[in-house]
Design a protein around this motif. Structure first.
Motif, mmCIF file in Angstrom:
data_model
loop_
_atom_site.group_PDB
_atom_site.id
_atom_site.type_symbol
_atom_site.label_atom_id
_atom_site.label_comp_id
_atom_site.label_asym_id
_atom_site.label_seq_id
_atom_site.Cartn_x
_atom_site.Cartn_y
_atom_site.Cartn_z
ATOM 1 N N ARG A 173 0.838 -1.196 0.000
ATOM 2 C CA ARG A 173 0.000 0.000 0.000
ATOM 3 C C ARG A 173 0.878 1.252 0.000
ATOM 4 N NH1 ARG A 173 -4.917 -0.752 4.354
ATOM 5 N NH2 ARG A 173 -5.318 -2.988 4.053
ATOM 6 N N SER A 174 0.301 2.349 -0.439
ATOM 7 C CA SER A 174 1.023 3.626 -0.371
ATOM 8 C C SER A 174 0.620 4.421 0.864
ATOM 9 C CB SER A 174 0.737 4.465 -1.624
ATOM 10 O OG SER A 174 -0.658 4.732 -1.725
ATOM 11 N N ALA A 175 -0.564 4.111 1.406
ATOM 12 C CA ALA A 175 -1.054 4.828 2.585
ATOM 13 C C ALA A 175 -1.908 3.898 3.428
ATOM 14 C CB ALA A 175 -1.854 6.056 2.165
ATOM 15 N N VAL A 176 -1.944 4.174 4.727
ATOM 16 C CA VAL A 176 -2.750 3.384 5.664
ATOM 17 C C VAL A 176 -3.393 4.335 6.662
ATOM 18 C CG1 VAL A 176 -1.392 1.270 5.498
ATOM 19 C CG2 VAL A 176 -0.754 3.032 7.161
ATOM 20 N N THR A 177 -4.409 3.838 7.351
ATOM 21 C CA THR A 177 -4.987 4.575 8.483
ATOM 22 C C THR A 177 -4.422 3.994 9.767
ATOM 23 O OG1 THR A 177 -6.870 3.084 8.750
ATOM 24 C CG2 THR A 177 -7.110 4.912 7.178
ATOM 25 N N PHE A 178 -4.649 4.684 10.847
ATOM 26 C CA PHE A 178 -4.144 4.190 12.128
ATOM 27 C C PHE A 178 -4.844 2.899 12.527
ATOM 28 C CE2 PHE A 178 -3.861 4.488 16.892
ATOM 29 C CZ PHE A 178 -2.500 4.252 16.970
ATOM 30 N N SER A 179 -6.123 2.778 12.165
ATOM 31 C CA SER A 179 -6.859 1.548 12.477
ATOM 32 C C SER A 179 -6.227 0.344 11.798
ATOM 33 C CB SER A 179 -8.326 1.687 12.042
ATOM 34 O OG SER A 179 -8.970 2.703 12.786
ATOM 35 N N ASP A 180 -5.649 0.547 10.600
ATOM 36 C CA ASP A 180 -4.974 -0.549 9.894
ATOM 37 C C ASP A 180 -3.787 -1.082 10.698
ATOM 38 O OD1 ASP A 180 -6.683 -0.289 7.685
ATOM 39 O OD2 ASP A 180 -5.384 1.216 6.758
ATOM 40 N N LEU A 181 -3.173 -0.216 11.509
ATOM 41 C CA LEU A 181 -1.961 -0.603 12.238
ATOM 42 C C LEU A 181 -2.245 -1.292 13.561
ATOM 43 C CD1 LEU A 181 0.096 2.696 11.753
ATOM 44 C CD2 LEU A 181 0.092 0.654 10.301
ATOM 45 N N LEU A 182 -3.463 -1.119 14.074
ATOM 46 C CA LEU A 182 -3.749 -1.600 15.421
ATOM 47 C C LEU A 182 -3.812 -3.118 15.532
ATOM 48 C CD1 LEU A 182 -6.352 1.081 16.599
ATOM 49 C CD2 LEU A 182 -3.979 0.795 17.344
ATOM 50 N N ASP A 183 -3.843 -3.813 14.401
ATOM 51 C CA ASP A 183 -3.830 -5.279 14.442
ATOM 52 C C ASP A 183 -2.410 -5.824 14.557
ATOM 53 O OD1 ASP A 183 -6.596 -5.474 14.210
ATOM 54 O OD2 ASP A 183 -6.505 -5.365 12.014
ATOM 55 N N TYR A 184 -1.426 -4.944 14.527
ATOM 56 C CA TYR A 184 -0.024 -5.392 14.537
ATOM 57 C C TYR A 184 0.711 -4.802 15.747
ATOM 58 C CZ TYR A 184 -1.368 -6.291 9.713
ATOM 59 O OH TYR A 184 -2.027 -6.731 8.587
ATOM 60 N N ASP A 185 1.825 -5.421 16.082
ATOM 61 C CA ASP A 185 2.680 -4.882 17.146
ATOM 62 C C ASP A 185 3.298 -3.571 16.685
ATOM 63 O OD1 ASP A 185 2.138 -7.007 18.768
ATOM 64 O OD2 ASP A 185 3.959 -8.123 18.252
ATOM 65 N N LEU A 186 3.258 -2.581 17.557
ATOM 66 C CA LEU A 186 3.805 -1.270 17.229
ATOM 67 C C LEU A 186 5.119 -1.055 17.973
ATOM 68 C CD1 LEU A 186 0.518 0.749 17.167
ATOM 69 C CD2 LEU A 186 2.288 0.994 15.453
ATOM 70 N N ILE A 187 6.114 -0.621 17.250
ATOM 71 C CA ILE A 187 7.413 -0.311 17.842
ATOM 72 C C ILE A 187 7.495 1.204 17.980
ATOM 73 C CG2 ILE A 187 9.913 -0.493 17.575
ATOM 74 C CD1 ILE A 187 9.321 -2.849 15.622
ATOM 75 N N GLY A 188 7.784 1.666 19.175
ATOM 76 C CA GLY A 188 7.797 3.118 19.379
ATOM 77 C C GLY A 188 8.872 3.559 20.340
ATOM 78 N N LEU A 189 8.850 4.865 20.603
ATOM 79 C CA LEU A 189 9.783 5.434 21.572
ATOM 80 C C LEU A 189 9.307 5.117 22.978
ATOM 81 C CD1 LEU A 189 10.471 8.919 19.951
ATOM 82 C CD2 LEU A 189 12.029 6.968 20.032
ATOM 83 N N HIS A 190 10.133 5.484 23.930
ATOM 84 C CA HIS A 190 9.839 5.235 25.341
ATOM 85 C C HIS A 190 8.564 5.963 25.761
ATOM 86 C CE1 HIS A 190 11.425 9.304 26.106
ATOM 87 N NE2 HIS A 190 12.275 8.985 25.151
ATOM 88 N N ALA A 191 7.955 5.512 26.850
ATOM 89 C CA ALA A 191 6.749 6.143 27.371
ATOM 90 C C ALA A 191 7.028 7.610 27.685
ATOM 91 C CB ALA A 191 6.291 5.415 28.634
#
Length: 312
Positions: A173-191
């Motif tokens: 895909r070229s673009a996604v919504t945030f809802s599309d990402l919620l089914d997957y593990d998210l890697i992010g910065l510290h709390a």
């Protein structure tokens, strides 16, 4: 205070006095005088020396902090003898440091080589608190502004984007919504990082849970974890685009209104800013020069004239 520190470290008034080149009687009197002034006992006398009390341990923490501050003060003042004319302490969030701040700092230092800059990576909330408390002169952060002691201007527009592994189901895909990402593990910065807290709020608004299983410090670490197939990530678009050329990851647009955001530049509210700070603020935020211009003062007699006028 140095004597108290020496006694606390050696656990002996005799050894502490010797280290500070004082006679034992003089050292004992200084400790007694200090205890009387503070109204607390600093040391418990024992057969084999002394033991610091809790009050003494608290005092020692402050003494060490004072030593560090004095050392920093001396180092900074010495710089003026070497031609340095000013020192700016900047607290900025990771996104601003990765996207836009380095080039602006380089340009400012090229124009003002006699000004020294210290930069510390903080969360947006931490940067605002550091400015409000006087621990930083300038803060670069994303809204909301949490402390009304901070005066702020819009600094640079920014946008969040998505990184996914090359073989990920969303990679074509070229673009996604945030809802599309919620089914997957998210890697992010510290709390506490602004983007991380924003995603947590957005997930809750959708009645979902943020699967933030991996939280690290640094966007490059995030990109490597995405490449390894451990999850997807939302991060500022500029470093995301850079990582897409270095790692085996795909860059996707995030189609959400909140993906577009601004970086703000903030300083502590005061009637008159130091010249060095004002110059820096005007360099990064030209509109601040207009904002800081005081409105023309009205002559008190104008109000009197208005009151004396009679309707026609």
């Amino acid at each position: 205070m140095n004597l108290v520190l020496a006694i606390e470290q050696t656990r002996s008034i005799t050894k502490g006095a010797a280290r500070e080149h004082l006679a034992l009687a003089a050292a004992s009197k200084r400790v007694s005088d200090l205890e009387a002034r503070l109204g607390v006992q600093l040391f418990e006398r024992r057969a084999r020396g002394v033991e610091p009390t809790e009050a003494c341990r608290a005092l020692v923490r402050h003494i060490r902090s004072l030593h560090a501050s004095l050392h920093a003060l001396e180092s900074e003042v010495v710089e003026f003898a070497r031609g340095i004319k000013g020192h700016l302490r900047i607290a900025a969030n990771s996104g601003a440091i990765a996207e836009c701040l380095p080039a602006d700092l380089a340009a400012f230092l090229q124009a003002h080589p006699q000004i020294r800059i210290s930069l510390e990576d903080m969360t947006s909330a931490e940067a605002q608190a550091a400015v409000a408390d006087g621990r930083a002169d300038v803060g670069i952060f994303t809204p909301p502004v949490l402390d009304n002691r901070v005066q702020h201007w819009s600094y640079r527009p920014a946008r969040l984007a998505v990184l996914v592994p090359e073989d990920h189901p969303l990679a074509d895909r070229s673009a996604v919504t945030f809802s599309d990402l919620l089914d997957y593990d998210l890697i992010g910065l510290h709390a506490g990082a602004s983007a991380q807290e924003l995603m947590r709020e957005q997930a809750l608004a959708r009645g979902r849970t943020l699967n933030a299983r991996l939280q690290v410090r640094g966007f490059d670490a995030i990109a490597q974890l995405v490449e390894a197939g451990l999850g997807v990530a939302v991060l500022p678009e500029v470093p995301a685009e850079r990582f897409s050329r270095v790692f085996k990851v795909r860059l996707l647009q995030l189609n959400e209104p909140w993906a577009a955001r601004d970086y703000c530049l903030g300083v502590a509210r005061q009637e008159r800013q130091p010249a060095v700070l004002q110059r820096f603020v005007e360099s990064l935020c030209p509109q601040s020069k207009v904002d800081q211009t005081a409105p023309p003062r009205r002559d008190p007699s104008d109000n009197q004239d208005l009151q004396n006028r009679k309707p026609a």
